[in-house]
Scaffold this motif. Structure first.
Motif, PDB file in Angstrom:
ATOM      1  N   ALA A  77      24.090  43.834  56.383  1.00 14.08           N
ATOM      2  CA  ALA A  77      23.119  42.767  56.154  1.00 14.08           C
ATOM      3  C   ALA A  77      22.123  43.200  55.081  1.00 14.08           C
ATOM      4  O   ALA A  77      21.816  44.389  54.935  1.00 14.08           O
ATOM      5  CB  ALA A  77      22.390  42.440  57.443  1.00 14.08           C
ATOM      6  N   ASP A  78      21.603  42.231  54.322  1.00 11.02           N
ATOM      7  CA  ASP A  78      20.620  42.568  53.291  1.00 11.02           C
ATOM      8  C   ASP A  78      19.283  42.929  53.926  1.00 11.02           C
ATOM      9  O   ASP A  78      19.095  42.825  55.144  1.00 11.02           O
ATOM     10  CB  ASP A  78      20.476  41.426  52.277  1.00 11.02           C
ATOM     11  N   THR A  79      18.338  43.381  53.097  1.00 13.95           N
ATOM     12  CA  THR A  79      17.070  43.887  53.619  1.00 13.95           C
ATOM     13  C   THR A  79      16.223  42.804  54.276  1.00 13.95           C
ATOM     14  O   THR A  79      15.340  43.111  55.072  1.00 13.95           O
ATOM     15  CB  THR A  79      16.258  44.545  52.489  1.00 13.95           C
ATOM     16  N   ASN A  80      16.491  41.546  53.981  1.00 21.11           N
ATOM     17  CA  ASN A  80      15.753  40.441  54.592  1.00 21.11           C
ATOM     18  C   ASN A  80      16.493  39.835  55.783  1.00 21.11           C
ATOM     19  O   ASN A  80      16.018  38.868  56.371  1.00 21.11           O
ATOM     20  CB  ASN A  80      15.492  39.340  53.555  1.00 21.11           C
ATOM     21  N   ASN A  81      17.665  40.401  56.108  1.00 21.22           N
ATOM     22  CA  ASN A  81      18.493  39.888  57.211  1.00 21.22           C
ATOM     23  C   ASN A  81      18.796  38.400  57.052  1.00 21.22           C
ATOM     24  O   ASN A  81      18.704  37.615  57.996  1.00 21.22           O
ATOM     25  CB  ASN A  81      17.819  40.151  58.561  1.00 21.22           C
ATOM     26  N   LYS A  82      19.195  38.053  55.828  1.00 15.47           N
ATOM     27  CA  LYS A  82      19.524  36.656  55.540  1.00 15.47           C
ATOM     28  C   LYS A  82      21.011  36.440  55.305  1.00 15.47           C
ATOM     29  O   LYS A  82      21.506  35.335  55.439  1.00 15.47           O
ATOM     30  CB  LYS A  82      18.726  36.168  54.320  1.00 15.47           C
ATOM     31  N   ARG A  83      21.728  37.476  54.923  1.00 11.55           N
ATOM     32  CA  ARG A  83      23.143  37.318  54.621  1.00 11.55           C
ATOM     33  C   ARG A  83      23.845  38.668  54.707  1.00 11.55           C
ATOM     34  O   ARG A  83      23.202  39.720  54.690  1.00 11.55           O
ATOM     35  CB  ARG A  83      23.331  36.710  53.242  1.00 11.55           C
ATOM     36  N   ILE A  84      25.171  38.644  54.793  1.00  9.56           N
ATOM     37  CA  ILE A  84      25.979  39.858  54.749  1.00  9.56           C
ATOM     38  C   ILE A  84      26.336  40.128  53.285  1.00  9.56           C
ATOM     39  O   ILE A  84      26.881  39.259  52.600  1.00  9.56           O
ATOM     40  CB  ILE A  84      27.258  39.691  55.589  1.00  9.56           C
ATOM     41  N   THR A  85      26.010  41.313  52.816  1.00 12.20           N
ATOM     42  CA  THR A  85      26.241  41.639  51.410  1.00 12.20           C
ATOM     43  C   THR A  85      27.547  42.383  51.166  1.00 12.20           C
ATOM     44  O   THR A  85      28.031  42.407  50.033  1.00 12.20           O
ATOM     45  CB  THR A  85      25.075  42.486  50.862  1.00 12.20           C
ATOM     46  N   GLY A 151      11.209  51.176  68.859  1.00  9.30           N
ATOM     47  CA  GLY A 151      11.334  49.761  69.167  1.00  9.30           C
ATOM     48  C   GLY A 151      11.823  48.886  68.040  1.00  9.30           C
ATOM     49  O   GLY A 151      11.889  47.663  68.181  1.00  9.30           O
ATOM     50  N   LYS A 152      12.191  49.482  66.907  1.00  7.98           N
ATOM     51  CA  LYS A 152      12.661  48.706  65.768  1.00  7.98           C
ATOM     52  C   LYS A 152      14.044  49.184  65.334  1.00  7.98           C
ATOM     53  O   LYS A 152      14.311  50.389  65.307  1.00  7.98           O
ATOM     54  CB  LYS A 152      11.688  48.833  64.591  1.00  7.98           C
ATOM     55  N   LEU A 153      14.910  48.232  64.998  1.00  6.90           N
ATOM     56  CA  LEU A 153      16.209  48.610  64.473  1.00  6.90           C
ATOM     57  C   LEU A 153      16.043  49.368  63.172  1.00  6.90           C
ATOM     58  O   LEU A 153      15.292  48.952  62.289  1.00  6.90           O
ATOM     59  CB  LEU A 153      17.066  47.367  64.226  1.00  6.90           C
ATOM     60  N   PHE A 154      16.757  50.485  63.069  1.00  4.35           N
ATOM     61  CA  PHE A 154      16.745  51.246  61.820  1.00  4.35           C
ATOM     62  C   PHE A 154      17.985  50.848  61.035  1.00  4.35           C
ATOM     63  O   PHE A 154      19.102  51.209  61.402  1.00  4.35           O
ATOM     64  CB  PHE A 154      16.732  52.745  62.106  1.00  4.35           C
ATOM     65  N   GLN A 155      17.788  50.064  59.977  1.00  8.05           N
ATOM     66  CA  GLN A 155      18.909  49.536  59.218  1.00  8.05           C
ATOM     67  C   GLN A 155      19.142  50.282  57.902  1.00  8.05           C
ATOM     68  O   GLN A 155      20.217  50.172  57.319  1.00  8.05           O
ATOM     69  CB  GLN A 155      18.678  48.049  58.934  1.00  8.05           C
ATOM     70  N   GLY A 156      18.142  51.028  57.433  1.00  7.36           N
ATOM     71  CA  GLY A 156      18.301  51.775  56.199  1.00  7.36           C
ATOM     72  C   GLY A 156      18.114  50.907  54.967  1.00  7.36           C
ATOM     73  O   GLY A 156      17.909  49.698  55.052  1.00  7.36           O
ATOM     74  N   ARG A 157      18.210  51.529  53.805  1.00  8.43           N
ATOM     75  CA  ARG A 157      17.951  50.830  52.538  1.00  8.43           C
ATOM     76  C   ARG A 157      19.001  49.784  52.231  1.00  8.43           C
ATOM     77  O   ARG A 157      18.694  48.704  51.723  1.00  8.43           O
ATOM     78  CB  ARG A 157      17.875  51.846  51.393  1.00  8.43           C
ATOM     79  N   LEU A 158      20.272  50.084  52.517  1.00  4.02           N
ATOM     80  CA  LEU A 158      21.364  49.165  52.194  1.00  4.02           C
ATOM     81  C   LEU A 158      22.032  48.582  53.443  1.00  4.02           C
ATOM     82  O   LEU A 158      23.055  47.920  53.326  1.00  4.02           O
ATOM     83  CB  LEU A 158      22.426  49.890  51.348  1.00  4.02           C
TER      84      LEU A 158
END
Length: 305
Positions: A77-85, A151-158
């Protein structure tokens, strides 16, 4: 009371939940994915049409639009959690699909990687409820994972964070699909079972059955796999210091045949200051964890805006 929708897009099935603002689940849905890009309806893959039609049905049943929609999906997912990149090789048409435009939704839509969504669901309403520092491992065809810190998902830069299957446990090993040498994915994932057993055993299910029968060869292979998993878990504990590790996926259904040797190896490998050991727990939201987690994440993200 406001409500939201959680969608979990899988390669075979699409799961959906309707959730009230107080996080009570009103209803579950199940639709076939039909991952065939060549089958188009109005220019979109069948699975995308299924989701749009399903959401329309839910809106009609509820008599109003949802306040939020969360989508759990394979890929980054992108950094804004709007779409799968990035989602190579599967679910063609998913990459960079703008869900808010496609679904023409007045409410905000948030997109999560499926393992991250499952972890979020288990922390909000499942086996890890109330915990803040949690790792999830899913053992199946491959090894997936997700990380929550404070308490927060760690999604990383990409969006790559949490791909625990690609953690190396043997730097001299062959490369996995990401190029990582000797990854845990190749040591315990079902996709490598034929290679690990020189073609003698075709699935992890059969491997575990033969282990239960005290077959010497199967026992050697299975314990080597669990030993590698324990080494990976011990490394994760040292790096991230979690409260708990959730272990799910099809291979986790081996139950005591997995967890007894895993605990034994961790007794050797895990660093336990003051005798503190990290809890290994089993997920309890089962097949709807991703849909529930996606809905909870979307609700929390929407309210935090």
């Amino acid at each position: 009371m406001n409500y939201g929708i959680g969608i979990d897009l899988g390669g075979t099935l699409i799961k959906a939940v309707v959730m009230q603002e107080n996080r009570v689940i009103l209803k579950n849905y199940l639709w076939e994915t039909n991952d065939h890009f060549e089958s188009l309806q109005q220019g979109a893959p069948i699975w995308a049409q299924r989701i749009r039609q399903g959401i329309s049905k839910i809106k009609s049943e509820q008599g109003r639009d949802p306040s939020w929609i969360g989508i759990s999906s394979p890929g980054l997912a992108d950094t804004n959690n709007k779409r799968i990149t990035a989602m190579p090789g599967r679910l063609l048409g998913l990459e960079n699909l703008d869900w808010e435009v496609y679904l023409d939704s007045p409410g905000k839509i948030f997109v999560l990687n499926d393992a991250q969504a499952a972890l979020y669901g288990e922390v909000q309403l499942g086996a890890a409820k109330g915990r803040k520092d949690v790792i999830m491992l899913t053992l199946g065809t491959g090894v997936g994972g997700a990380i929550m810190l404070d308490g927060k998902l760690f999604q990383g830069r990409l969006g790559r964070a949490g791909h625990i299957g690609h953690l190396s446990v043997n730097y001299k090993g062959g490369p996995d699909i990401c190029g990582t040498p000797g990854s845990i994915d190749t040591y315990i994932g079902d996709n490598s079972i034929s290679e690990r057993t020189e073609g003698r055993i075709s699935s992890t299910k059969i491997l575990v059955e033969r282990y239960r029968q005290n077959d010497p060869y199967a026992t050697s292979i299975w314990l080597e796999s669990v030993r590698a998993l324990a080494a990976a878990i011990a490394s994760l504990i040292n790096i991230l210091d979690p409260e708990a590790i959730i272990i799910g996926g099809g291979i986790a259904k081996a139950g005591k045949d997995l967890f007894i040797p895993l605990h034994n190896f961790l007794d050797q490998f895990e660093w336990r200051p003051n005798g503190e050991r990290v809890s290994l727990i089993i997920p309890n939201l089962k097949d709807y964890a991703g849909a529930i987690g996606a809905s909870c994440f979307a609700k929390d993200s929407h309210q935090g805006m």
